[in-house]
Design a protein around this motif. Structure first.
Motif, PDB file in Angstrom:
ATOM      1  N   UNK A 128       8.623  85.510  26.773  1.00 49.04           N
ATOM      2  CA  UNK A 128       9.250  85.013  25.363  1.00 49.04           C
ATOM      3  C   UNK A 128       8.552  83.825  24.743  1.00 49.04           C
ATOM      4  N   UNK A 129       8.526  82.726  25.553  1.00 48.22           N
ATOM      5  CA  UNK A 129       7.873  81.794  24.909  1.00 48.22           C
ATOM      6  C   UNK A 129       6.445  81.851  24.550  1.00 48.22           C
ATOM      7  N   UNK A 130       5.743  82.506  25.396  1.00 46.54           N
ATOM      8  CA  UNK A 130       4.324  82.937  25.212  1.00 46.54           C
ATOM      9  C   UNK A 130       4.266  83.486  23.735  1.00 46.54           C
ATOM     10  N   UNK A 188      15.998  88.970  24.127  1.00 43.19           N
ATOM     11  CA  UNK A 188      14.980  88.279  23.336  1.00 43.19           C
ATOM     12  C   UNK A 188      13.769  89.076  23.655  1.00 43.19           C
ATOM     13  N   UNK A 189      13.360  89.237  24.950  1.00 46.95           N
ATOM     14  CA  UNK A 189      12.187  90.040  25.345  1.00 46.95           C
ATOM     15  C   UNK A 189      11.845  91.054  24.619  1.00 46.95           C
ATOM     16  N   UNK A 240      23.027  90.643  21.117  1.00 42.73           N
ATOM     17  CA  UNK A 240      23.014  90.327  22.501  1.00 42.73           C
ATOM     18  C   UNK A 240      22.359  88.983  22.884  1.00 42.73           C
ATOM     19  N   UNK A 241      21.370  88.572  22.109  1.00 42.21           N
ATOM     20  CA  UNK A 241      20.863  87.132  22.315  1.00 42.21           C
ATOM     21  C   UNK A 241      21.981  85.975  22.145  1.00 42.21           C
ATOM     22  N   UNK A 252      14.770  79.192  17.756  1.00 39.46           N
ATOM     23  CA  UNK A 252      15.879  78.434  18.166  1.00 39.46           C
ATOM     24  C   UNK A 252      16.593  78.837  19.359  1.00 39.46           C
ATOM     25  N   UNK A 253      16.637  79.911  19.781  1.00 40.71           N
ATOM     26  CA  UNK A 253      17.086  80.524  20.987  1.00 40.71           C
ATOM     27  C   UNK A 253      16.372  79.942  22.201  1.00 40.71           C
ATOM     28  N   UNK A 254      15.195  79.968  22.143  1.00 41.19           N
ATOM     29  CA  UNK A 254      14.397  79.525  23.009  1.00 41.19           C
ATOM     30  C   UNK A 254      14.524  78.080  23.446  1.00 41.19           C
TER      31      UNK A 254
END
Length: 692
Positions: free
Chosen positions: A189-191, A155-156, A142-143, A173-175
């Motif tokens: 997600x970034x954190x 992703x979360x 799903x990502x 890579x996704x972020x």
């Protein structure tokens, strides 16, 4: 069930569901409705499913999986689908092995590209808590969705400490491919990919490659074993930054325990961690002191730490270290036992000593000494009142009040509060420290005004004390008889306001000054506006508003007072009428003298029509023995508006039949067009056969 659903929804505001004792019965009924929902008509079926799925979401178990799956497989309603997915999350988490049918139903929703991203996100969230390779594979799939919101949702669910170990590279890579505005949840997600660095060392650099690798492994460990190995590598090193980082990871909730699968493994290291922290503190000016103090804190502080804290507070130039040391001292000071004089002196020194100490650290020291020593901290707090910065003075005063110091040192504290002239340099947790010292209220309409006369200031202070005895009544009389506009106004505010005399002694506290108050009300209503500079908020209106407020209280026991006020306050008559209206609504009756006064206004051709109309409304709404006679006299006024309004009051009265001929004759004389609505209503009542 509907009531239960609403009550459960209200729990998000911090209230309990009052139906929780019936949880077992609610769940039984919910299951029954789910089992026989197919026998219900469409409307009842939809309501029953909604209620039941909400109940199962909060109360359900693994055994409800097939019931939920049946709904998800058959419904096309977005609302039911969302409620079903929430119920599914409960059933999937409760079961030892997730129900395959329910798992497939939720999986299908997550993959259905025809559905809104929000619905798919709910399904993804329901799956995210499952520790299953096939679920992780689905989330990774799903990502790659073309919908950015679905990507973020998936992703979360891969950012838990255990999952991020495996998928960190893919997620990074996704972020990196996301835009900055990828939605609010993208920040989580970034954190997660940044991980917990430390509390105090985010700007520091580890020179040793082995320590840098250990730090990276500690933040994103592949196994619990490698995590603990990295932790001990940092903790046992000679690099103070590495040691500080290790101590931060042990103490912080996002640190070691958060990334371990088995968080209990960290407990075995507590003795070594505390010993290492104390070793750091024994070194001269170690950079890791702040982390060591934070680690020991109030929870692990021991009497043997006193020497360390005294030494640190005496030599450190770091306010961060000083702040943490003061908090650690909190665990060593106790009102119940003798306090170490050296530690008390060291903590007190923070308030008065180094210029590098922040005001916040000084205020923290005051709080700790007051909380832990009570009256034993009085000398230090009194010194803070004399020598401290204004913010520190406020803090000292406020904590002295909390510990009962107002009774012990009232004169000192009142002198300081008075010097602020009702404008303190700071508030204490939203409270005005002047009010903490003198009591509330200052007044209502004269807030912030400082009386110049010393005798009046003393009287005002007496009114603010929490009791009402003879000295209270003397103070009230002194202010009321003073002739000082503001002093009289302040005293009247104390007389009528519920937080004033009433709060101190009930109605009995008002009684001695009542006659004087009534006289002053009439005098003030006759006088022009008060000097605008006496009241910051109400300006020239302050005196009149004070008198009207007092009138609203005084008149409830004697409505004739309202009549006197109406006759003596021509410029303020509209405002007095508003007060009359409020009083009559509260007592639901009138008085013969008040009725006469209202009648005089109604028939006064020089009075504004708005006041005359309000007066006749009050005559009609609140009756006395002479009300009908006064209203009859109003029908003889020359103005059509007054005639019609008075006639309408009589037409709605139980005496309508008696006055019907007069009202009919009056109505005949009225014009046919461009008439007030009262004319139309009177004519309709005259034509109504039920009134015959």
């Amino acid at each position: 069930m509907s009531d239960y659903q609403q009550a459960q929804a209200d729990t998000r505001w911090g209230v309990d569901n009052p139906y929780w004792p019936l949880n077992d019965e609610v769940l039984f009924v919910a299951r029954d409705l789910l089992d026989r929902s197919s026998t219900l008509d469409d409307e009842n079926r939809h309501r029953a499913l909604s209620w039941s799925l909400t109940a199962v979401w909060h109360l359900g178990e693994g055994e409800d999986a097939d019931r939920i799956a049946r709904v998800l497989e058959s419904t096309s309603d977005p609302g039911l689908r969302e409620e079903g997915v929430m119920a599914a999350s409960t059933a999937l988490q409760d079961a030892e092995e997730p129900n395959p049918r329910l798992l497939a139903a939720v999986r299908a929703i997550a993959l259905d590209e025809s559905l809104d991203a929000r619905e798919r996100g709910s399904a993804i969230h329901a799956l995210g808590g499952l520790d299953m390779p096939e679920v992780d594979a689905l989330l990774l799939r799903l990502t790659e969705s073309g919908d950015l919101r679905v990507q973020v949702s998936a992703a979360g669910q891969l950012t838990s400490p255990k999952k991020i170990r495996v998928h960190r590279e893919v997620l990074q890579q996704l972020v990196d491919s996301w835009p900055e505005d990828a939605g609010p949840f993208s920040r989580d997600v970034r954190d997660a990919l940044v991980g917990f660095h430390s509390t105090y060392w985010t700007d520091a650099h580890l020179d040793d490659p082995a320590l840098r690798n250990a730090h990276g492994e500690l933040r994103f460990p592949l196994t619990d074993e490698s995590c603990l190995e990295a932790f001990t590598t940092l903790l046992r090193s000679d690099d103070p930054v590495a040691v500080g980082i290790a101590l931060d990871h042990y103490e912080h909730w996002e640190g070691l325990r958060h990334v371990l699968d088995d968080s209990d493994l960290a407990d075995a290291y507590l003795p070594e961690v505390l010993e290492r922290a104390r070793e750091v503190l024994r070194r001269p000016i170690s950079p890791a002191e702040v982390s060591a103090l934070n680690m020991i804190g109030t929870q692990h502080a021991e009497p043997g730490d006193t020497d360390l804290l005294v030494d640190i507070l005496g030599r450190t130039d770091s306010d961060a270290v000083r702040y943490r040391a003061v908090w650690t001292a909190y665990g060593l000071l106790d009102e119940a036992g003798p306090a170490d004089a050296r530690l008390v002196e060291a903590v007190s020194g923070v308030i008065f000593g180094p210029s590098s100490a922040s005001t916040e650290t000084g205020k923290t020291a005051i709080r700790i000494l007051a909380d832990r020593l009570g009256a034993g901290a009085d000398d230090v707090l009194l010194r803070a009142i004399r020598e401290g910065e204004p913010d520190v003075q406020v803090h000292a005063v406020s904590h002295l009040v909390k510990t009962g110091g107002l009774d012990r040192h009232r004169a000192v504290m009142e002198d300081l509060a008075e010097s602020w002239e009702e404008r303190p340099p700071a508030h204490f947790w939203g409270q005005n420290p002047v009010d903490l010292v003198f009591g509330k209220p200052h007044s209502v309409h004269w807030e912030g005004h400082r009386l110049q006369d010393p005798d009046l200031r003393r009287a005002h202070r007496r009114l603010r004390l929490p009791t009402a005895d003879e000295s209270y009544h003397d103070a009230m009389r002194t202010m009321l008889e003073s002739g000082d506009v503001a002093a009289v106004g302040i005293a009247l505010d104390h007389w009528w306001d519920s937080e004033g005399a009433l709060a101190r002694g009930g109605e009995e506290a008002r009684r001695p000054a009542r006659a004087l108050v009534l006289t002053l009300i009439q005098e003030i209503l006759r006088q022009p506006a008060s000097p605008p500079g006496l009241s910051r908020e109400y300006g020239p209106l302050a005196a009149h508003l004070t008198a009207l407020s007092a009138l609203g209280v005084a008149a409830k026991d004697d409505l004739s007072v309202l009549a006197e006020s109406l006759t003596c306050a021509d410029p303020l008559r509209g405002q007095v009428l508003d007060t009359v209206s409020d009083v009559l609504r509260s007592v639901d009756r009138s008085h013969p003298r008040l009725v006469e006064a209202l009648g005089d206004i109604v028939c006064d051709e020089a009075a504004p029509m708005s006041e005359r109309s309000q007066a006749i409304y009050l005559l009609g709404e609140f009756r006395s023995d002479n009300s009908v006679d006064v209203i009859l006299s109003a029908t003889r006024c020359p103005e059509l508006e007054i005639q019609a309004a008075a006639a309408l009051v009589l037409a709605r009265d139980e005496t309508f039949a008696e006055h019907r001929p007069m009202i009919r004759a009056l109505a005949v004389s009225w014009p046919e067009e461009d008439v007030p609505t009262e004319v139309i209503e009177v004519r309709e009542l005259l034509e109504d056969p039920d009134e015959e």
